[in-house]
Design a protein around this motif. Structure first.
Motif, mmCIF file in Angstrom:
data_model
loop_
_atom_site.group_PDB
_atom_site.id
_atom_site.type_symbol
_atom_site.label_atom_id
_atom_site.label_comp_id
_atom_site.label_asym_id
_atom_site.label_seq_id
_atom_site.Cartn_x
_atom_site.Cartn_y
_atom_site.Cartn_z
ATOM 1 N N MET A 234 -7.334 -2.955 10.094
ATOM 2 C CA MET A 234 -7.805 -1.701 11.010
ATOM 3 C C MET A 234 -6.305 -1.171 11.729
ATOM 4 O O MET A 234 -5.516 -2.150 12.425
ATOM 5 N N THR A 235 -5.878 0.137 11.487
ATOM 6 C CA THR A 235 -4.889 0.628 12.177
ATOM 7 C C THR A 235 -5.065 0.630 13.606
ATOM 8 O O THR A 235 -5.938 1.017 14.119
ATOM 9 N N HIS A 236 -3.913 0.302 14.445
ATOM 10 C CA HIS A 236 -4.239 0.496 15.755
ATOM 11 C C HIS A 236 -2.979 1.123 16.328
ATOM 12 O O HIS A 236 -1.680 0.681 16.089
ATOM 13 N N GLY B 25 -0.922 9.063 -1.833
ATOM 14 C CA GLY B 25 -2.330 8.430 -1.888
ATOM 15 C C GLY B 25 -3.179 9.210 -0.577
ATOM 16 O O GLY B 25 -3.660 8.391 0.066
ATOM 17 N N GLU B 26 -3.162 10.456 -0.555
ATOM 18 C CA GLU B 26 -3.634 11.046 0.579
ATOM 19 C C GLU B 26 -4.984 10.614 1.056
ATOM 20 O O GLU B 26 -5.427 10.310 2.181
ATOM 21 N N TYR B 27 -5.780 10.628 -0.219
ATOM 22 C CA TYR B 27 -7.179 10.260 0.394
ATOM 23 C C TYR B 27 -7.721 8.740 -0.002
ATOM 24 O O TYR B 27 -8.928 8.585 0.016
ATOM 25 N N THR B 28 -6.711 8.111 -0.479
ATOM 26 C CA THR B 28 -7.068 6.427 -0.915
ATOM 27 C C THR B 28 -7.813 5.918 0.284
ATOM 28 O O THR B 28 -8.724 5.154 0.182
ATOM 29 N N PRO C 259 3.928 10.500 8.386
ATOM 30 C CA PRO C 259 3.683 10.253 9.908
ATOM 31 C C PRO C 259 4.061 8.588 10.084
ATOM 32 O O PRO C 259 3.466 7.954 9.210
ATOM 33 N N ASN C 260 5.087 8.247 11.160
ATOM 34 C CA ASN C 260 5.445 6.953 11.105
ATOM 35 C C ASN C 260 4.973 6.072 12.215
ATOM 36 O O ASN C 260 4.553 4.984 12.306
ATOM 37 N N ALA C 261 4.546 6.914 13.341
ATOM 38 C CA ALA C 261 4.168 6.036 14.733
ATOM 39 C C ALA C 261 3.544 7.223 15.605
ATOM 40 O O ALA C 261 3.794 8.387 15.610
ATOM 41 N N VAL C 262 2.593 6.684 16.440
ATOM 42 C CA VAL C 262 1.804 7.462 17.336
ATOM 43 C C VAL C 262 2.294 6.818 18.832
ATOM 44 O O VAL C 262 2.044 5.613 19.208
ATOM 45 N N THR D 87 -5.311 5.058 7.303
ATOM 46 C CA THR D 87 -3.913 4.852 7.185
ATOM 47 C C THR D 87 -2.916 6.131 7.634
ATOM 48 O O THR D 87 -2.104 5.877 7.748
ATOM 49 N N GLN D 88 -3.707 7.217 7.750
ATOM 50 C CA GLN D 88 -2.775 8.383 7.934
ATOM 51 C C GLN D 88 -2.744 8.577 9.693
ATOM 52 O O GLN D 88 -3.862 8.800 10.506
#
Length: 244
Positions: free
Chosen positions: A1-3, A72-75, A160-163, A79-80
Motif C-alpha cells: 500500500m502506498t503511503h 500502465g495508467e489503470y493497471t 509523479p514522483n513524490a507527495v 500507485t498513481q
C-alpha cells in the motif's frame, strides 16, 4: 500500500489575516524582508476574480525513465501519486505541483478536480497543465496554470514522483505547509515563520497606501504621497484617527 505523509497546517489566524492582503502586497513585503522573488512564475490565473489563501500540499513530477516508471495508467490506480496528494486535501488546502513547466501533460482532469472540490480544496497551482477544460471550468475552481492539454498526466514525458516533499514550482521553493496567497496577480509563497511579520508590515503598508490613494486621486504630488514622505506622516496620522 502506498503511503504518503500529511502536512503540518499553519494556525488559522495566520490564514485569515493573509486573506485581507493581496498577492502583490504580500510579495512586496516579502521582498523587503529578503525573500526577493516569492512569486511562482509561469502559472497564471485561469478563473479571474478568484483569490485563495491556504497551506500547500505538494506534488513533484520528474522526467520519465524506463527503469523507474512503467506507464500502465489503470493497471493499479493506487500507485498513481497524483491521486495521493488529493487524499490529503482538507478544507482550505492548496495543491501545488512541480510539473517541470511541461506543456504536454495534464496533471489533473475533470474527475480529479471534482474530487478535489468535493473535499473542500481551495485552489490548485501547477507549473504545467491540466486537461478536460470544458468540464473543469464548470467546477468554478480557482486555478493557476501554464495552460491546458488533452493529454493525461503520464502520457508524454513526466511522472509523479513524490507527495508532500519540498518542490520548486515556478522557480520558487515550496515547503509542504507553506502558505499560498494567490489572486489575479499570481501565486505567492509565504513561509509560515515569516507570516506574522508579513501581516504586520502589510497592514501598515495597506493603511498608508489607502491614504495616499485618496490624496493622489485629488491631484496631490506623487513625490509627497507615494511612497509616503516623512513630511506627510503627521497628515497621515491625523487621517488614521478620523478613520478609527
Amino acid at each position: 500500500m502506498t503511503h504518503t505523509p500529511d502536512i503540518k497546517r499553519p494556525p488559522k489566524d495566520l490564514i485569515d489575516a493573509l486573506k485581507e492582503i493581496g498577492a502583490a502586497t504580500v510579495a512586496g513585503t516579502l521582498g523587503h524582508m529578503g525573500f526577493r522573488s516569492p512569486h511562482m512564475v509561469g502559472p497564471v490565473a485561469q478563473n479571474h476574480g478568484k483569490s485563495v489563501v491556504g497551506p500547500a500540499l505538494t506534488l513533484q513530477f520528474l522526467p520519465q525513465r524506463p527503469d523507474l516508471f512503467d506507464e500502465g495508467e489503470y493497471t493499479d490506480p493506487e500507485t498513481q501519486l497524483h491521486r495521493h496528494v488529493l487524499y490529503h486535501v482538507q478544507e482550505g488546502d492548496v495543491v501545488v505541483v512541480d510539473a517541470r513547466g511541461d506543456m504536454r501533460s495534464g496533471v489533473f482532469g475533470d474527475m480529479m478536480s471534482t474530487y478535489f472540490k468535493g473535499r473542500g480544496g481551495a485552489g490548485i497551482v501547477i507549473d504545467g497543465c491540466m486537461r478536460d477544460r470544458p468540464n473543469v471550468e464548470k467546477l468554478d475552481l480557482p486555478l493557476w496554470l501554464r495552460g491546458w492539454t488533452p493529454n493525461y498526466h503520464v502520457q508524454t514525458s513526466i511522472y509523479p514522483n513524490a507527495v508532500n516533499v519540498p518542490i520548486a514550482c515556478g522557480g520558487v521553493t515550496v515547503i509542504p505547509g507553506d502558505i499560498i496567497v494567490a489572486d489575479d496577480d499570481g501565486a505567492v509563497v509565504v513561509p509560515v515563520s515569516m507570516a506574522p511579520m508579513v501581516i504586520e508590515e502589510a497592514r501598515k503598508h495597506h493603511d498608508w497606501e489607502e491614504f495616499s490613494r485618496e490624496k493622489l486621486m485629488q491631484g496631490a504630488p506623487l513625490q509627497r504621497y507615494y511612497p509616503l514622505h516623512d513630511d506627510a506622516r503627521g497628515e497621515y496620522e491625523a487621517w488614521r484617527k478620523t478613520r478609527r
